[in-house]
Design an enzyme around this catalytic site. Structure first.
Site, PDB file in Angstrom:
ATOM      1  N   THR B 175       0.836  -1.202   0.000  1.00  7.89           N
ATOM      2  CA  THR B 175       0.000   0.000   0.000  1.00  7.89           C
ATOM      3  C   THR B 175       0.871   1.252   0.000  1.00  7.89           C
ATOM      4  O   THR B 175       0.531   2.258  -0.632  1.00  7.89           O
ATOM      5  CB  THR B 175      -0.893   0.001   1.257  1.00  7.89           C
ATOM      6  OG1 THR B 175      -1.755  -1.136   1.188  1.00  7.89           O
ATOM      7  CG2 THR B 175      -1.729   1.258   1.348  1.00  7.89           C
ATOM      8  N   SER B 176       1.972   1.185   0.705  1.00  9.13           N
ATOM      9  CA  SER B 176       2.864   2.342   0.780  1.00  9.13           C
ATOM     10  C   SER B 176       3.305   2.776  -0.605  1.00  9.13           C
ATOM     11  O   SER B 176       3.401   3.971  -0.898  1.00  9.13           O
ATOM     12  CB  SER B 176       4.101   1.992   1.613  1.00  9.13           C
ATOM     13  OG  SER B 176       3.727   1.297   2.775  1.00  9.13           O
ATOM     14  N   THR B 273      -6.244   0.620  10.313  1.00  9.54           N
ATOM     15  CA  THR B 273      -5.517  -0.471  10.953  1.00  9.54           C
ATOM     16  C   THR B 273      -5.826  -0.542  12.443  1.00  9.54           C
ATOM     17  O   THR B 273      -5.994  -1.618  13.008  1.00  9.54           O
ATOM     18  CB  THR B 273      -4.006  -0.280  10.747  1.00  9.54           C
ATOM     19  OG1 THR B 273      -3.767  -0.181   9.354  1.00  9.54           O
ATOM     20  CG2 THR B 273      -3.221  -1.443  11.311  1.00  9.54           C
ATOM     21  N   TYR B 359      17.386   0.768 -24.401  1.00  9.77           N
ATOM     22  CA  TYR B 359      17.323  -0.698 -24.444  1.00  9.77           C
ATOM     23  C   TYR B 359      15.947  -1.252 -24.159  1.00  9.77           C
ATOM     24  O   TYR B 359      15.737  -2.453 -24.235  1.00  9.77           O
ATOM     25  CB  TYR B 359      18.364  -1.323 -23.490  1.00  9.77           C
ATOM     26  CG  TYR B 359      18.479  -0.612 -22.174  1.00  9.77           C
ATOM     27  CD1 TYR B 359      19.463   0.371 -21.991  1.00  9.77           C
ATOM     28  CD2 TYR B 359      17.619  -0.872 -21.132  1.00  9.77           C
ATOM     29  CE1 TYR B 359      19.565   1.056 -20.803  1.00  9.77           C
ATOM     30  CE2 TYR B 359      17.719  -0.182 -19.940  1.00  9.77           C
ATOM     31  CZ  TYR B 359      18.698   0.775 -19.782  1.00  9.77           C
ATOM     32  OH  TYR B 359      18.794   1.461 -18.599  1.00  9.77           O
ATOM     33  N   VAL B 380      11.613  -0.893 -11.879  1.00  9.12           N
ATOM     34  CA  VAL B 380      11.510  -1.386 -13.250  1.00  9.12           C
ATOM     35  C   VAL B 380      11.166  -2.880 -13.210  1.00  9.12           C
ATOM     36  O   VAL B 380      10.170  -3.318 -13.771  1.00  9.12           O
ATOM     37  CB  VAL B 380      12.841  -1.169 -14.019  1.00  9.12           C
ATOM     38  CG1 VAL B 380      12.704  -1.612 -15.471  1.00  9.12           C
ATOM     39  CG2 VAL B 380      13.243   0.292 -13.944  1.00  9.12           C
TER      40      VAL B 380
END
Lengths: 512, 512
Positions: B175-176, B273, B359, B380
């Site tokens: 979630t962060s 929470t 690339y 990535v």
């Protein structure tokens, strides 16, 4: 509310089913589903060699094959497995194929997959030490083991013979996260040093890397709020084999200081993605020290090679940097995701990343005697990633891991020699590890543009065969093919076949 | 160079071993290691009920049990498995235990573990569509399926009957990360709107959330460079059951605008929470619209319940927000890590997160017809996370998943009724889902401080038994026990036993 609903009125809480309702971890299902998965994996690995590496599918293909809406009712697990075989596998780019030579390989091993499987089943969330002491300590231990294999200085380790120092590590998902958390730590430290009120001083902070640095670094800088105008991409050229020139770095930093900016962070890469250039770590650390700037080493791919003494010199000077990250999910036989980050002073990370909500408070954390790994990463939740990394080292040992690196390098060397022995080709930059950057060179009246076009055509044709997958880059303005050896099922014969295919396809292009 | 080195001179490239050197994915090893892992998992699940949920180990215990240095030589996989059983398991907090009632459960299922196992073995990295069309499209499809189960508006989906719109989703690790990437997108949009040069306008941007919001939100704001002075934590109280009061939010935003600040982002939580409070999503979206601020909904835990029509009203107004995230790794039977993020306009994300290195360039990406998921996340690299989520929905269907939620809620309701029927206890806030916040209430001459102390003692004693693990929180200044039902091996009898243990332990405390 539509066909997806089951009727809550008709729902019987504690089960129509004799066994007491729906049991998602029913012992029989767990065994049966996992055995089916193991059979699938076994078949998949066997068939990989004959599958096209790159699939021939059009955007949206899978949505057209599978149903657009989620099913209302349950189905035997075999249904999902059947659709996996029939619809998913044919649309995959097979990174595990022995004919995969693109990007960097995502290497893997039986021990890693088994470790990851156990982690999935245990499904623990070790955000604090107390939330899982064993998972936390296993991660810390695995990082210390790997640090020893890499001969990292004791100052970066969690525990040494001398006890617990200020250094330490954490396993993250990606290099990008390692960059981001260290950038934030460096940013906050620089703001504090410069007496900035809040983030008022942020527009004055500057960060540095060679133009060959992975694009994710420049993105991480933007994520952390650095001003795009102060994110310096320092030009490199053939005179340094595309590595960062420390003299140029110094020059740029001095000009920035003269303009009122604060050099804050430098990213040095050991083994760039494009061409495996190696930035001189020690010299960069020396330049950075003049400005109290943070130095991070991104050794995502090539770091793994440094477990072999003959490659360790690429990390020379690492004892003077602030942090280093490398990804065993690239070249150390550990399946995704597994990026190791070590820092010299964990407090510089936790100062920026610590949280302390009431529901996570506990005596162990309060004592200061333990590491709460959530305070060294972006998120709170975390898989038990240390297990697979430890299992890889425990099972294969330094010897097999070094053998693995050397075998890949030897195959790349063989390929490089093949390229050099053929007048139509050139090796564009010196090969440092298991990546060969090569191209058809202009010959027989070809211009540079003709050569670029021929190389582009060569890549397209090779990839269309399904028998090899190569990626490209641009080095010094030239279109270059990247031949990355190391997919874990790869053997010498696959490299030889790829070379034969390259020669044959090149001959065809030359004829056309 | 020390005992870790094997001798490179003695290294024979293509193998002393008859089979051609070290084969990390040797077919026999893959089968054998994975079968051993499956056996382990099976035994582990069987033994879990009798293992202490919370281990009795001291910081550093594992480092003292296992060797401090990585082994030089390889060892049979059995050695790692033996050390796992002997040293790791006894130091674990068993999140999979049916006696685990702490935090939120990390629910799991046979289908999810099998899907995750296959993903580990395929080990693909689908950063772009081309790098793995099937993995990308499977992720997109799984998100669209889950959006339908949640009845999210079509504007948040990747593909609808009307074709591809501007909405879409991505699976992230936590979630962060969902908060961070949306915060960055909102930040950059606000800077552009306010005509800021670079990040010069950053110190004027302000962000908002209730004081019950997860601490990771406030951390994500700092990571993204928001000024700590402009990160507003809006007080809540019992009058709204600790949910954000939209009138207060509006007041704070108006005051900020009057002071020259720019309201940029509001995080609303569905199921906090601490106590499962539900912020009113629609009213917050209405207030935010006045200032063009981004609204994100964090439904990490309780979002899963909204696949049941009787809980869906908690998301009312979601068609007016900018993004929503929820984590199937919490309550939808999908092992870590799996956080789903949907946004109304994917371009607002990719404007901030896109990278385009040479690339990774390819025709499919250039065409604009595909989603490159790397442009919606921090990193990535990415695991094939869509597979396990799809397998869960494909195998269990809406019916079983709803049954799973309802069964947990029914067990929590039963526990709540037990608490209410005992005069020594009180339920502190209304139960919304499967979390019961309760405490020993002051009785028989106890002060509030006495009650806090008794509750603390109750938690400590319960957790020391190893037969239950509960966490605590502080609500309205009171120390409160959190009883979270839902660990996937949990049955009604475990909840009943825990309640018996709580009553017995409370009686002991009252006697002391």
């Amino acid at each position: 509310m539509g066909s997806l609903d089951t009727n809550p009125a008709a729902f019987s809480v504690f089960g129509d089913e004799a066994a007491g309702g729906f049991q998602p971890l029913n012992a029989e299902d767990v065994r049966s589903y996992l055995h089916k998965a193991v059979d699938f994996i076994s078949d998949y690995y066997k068939s990989l060699e004959s599958l096209p590496v790159l699939p021939d599918v059009k955007p949206g293909y899978l949505q057209n094959e599978l149903q657009a809406a989620p099913p209302t009712s349950s189905a035997p697990f075999d249904v999902a497995m059947k659709e996996l075989r029939a619809s998913v596998v044919p649309g995959m780019t097979h990174w595990a194929s022995p004919n995969f030579f693109a990007f960097f390989p995502s290497t893997n091993s039986a021990a890693a997959i088994a470790g990851d499987l156990i982690a999935s089943a245990m499904n623990t969330v070790g955000f604090t030490w107390q939330a899982n002491p064993a998972a936390t300590e296993m991660e810390v231990l695995a990082l210390d083991w790997l640090a020893q294999l890499l001969r990292l200085p004791a100052s970066l380790m969690n525990r040494t013979a001398a006890g617990r120092g200020t250094g330490g590590g954490v396993i993250l998902g990606t290099t990008s996260e390692a960059m981001l958390v260290t950038l934030v730590a460096a940013r906050d430290a620089a703001l504090r040093r410069s007496g900035s009120e809040g983030v008022a001083g942020l527009p004055r902070l500057a960060v540095y890397a060679a133009d060959q640095t992975h694009s994710t670094f420049f993105k991480a800088c933007r994520l952390a709020g650095f001003d795009p105008a102060n994110i310096r991409s320092i030009p490199t050229g053939p005179e340094t084999d595309y590595a960062l020139d420390p003299a140029k770095l110094l020059e740029v930093m001095e000009a920035d200081v003269a303009a009122g900016l604060v050099p804050t962070y430098i990213c040095a890469t050991v083994g760039t993605t494009s061409s495996n250039a190696v930035d001189p770590v020690g010299a960069i650390a020396d330049a950075a020290a003049l400005f109290n700037a943070w130095v991070h080493v991104d050794a995502a791919y090539a770091g793994s090679a440094c477990i072999c003494p003959e490659f360790r010199h690429h990390l020379a000077g690492v004892e003077r940097v602030d942090s280093i990250s490398m990804s065993p999910h690239k070249w150390l036989l550990t399946c995704l995701d597994c990026t190791c980050l070590w820092v010299r002073d964990t407090h510089r990370l936790t100062d920026s990343l610590e949280t302390n909500p009431e529901y996570l408070k506990n005596d162990a954390s309060d004592s200061g005697a333990v590491t709460d790994l959530k305070d060294m990463q972006v998120g709170v939740g975390r898989r038990f990633r240390g297990l697979k990394l430890w299992m890889v080292m425990r099972t294969y040992g330094a010897a097999k891991l070094q053998e693995h690196i050397r075998s890949d390098v030897a195959m790349a060397k063989m390929f490089e020699e093949n390229v050099r022995s053929d007048d139509r080709f050139e090796v564009v930059v010196p090969r440092n590890f298991a990546l060969v950057c090569f191209r058809i060179k202009p010959h027989g009246g070809m211009t540079e543009e003709d050569a670029d076009e021929a190389n582009h055509e060569l890549m397209e044709r090779l990839n269309r065969t399904g028998k090899a997958y190569l990626a490209h880059t641009v080095v010094g303005g030239k279109f270059v093919l990247r031949f990355a050896v190391g997919s874990s099922l790869q053997e010498e014969r696959h490299v030889r076949s790829a070379w034969e295919l390259i020669k044959k396809t090149t001959a065809e292009i030359m004829q056309d």
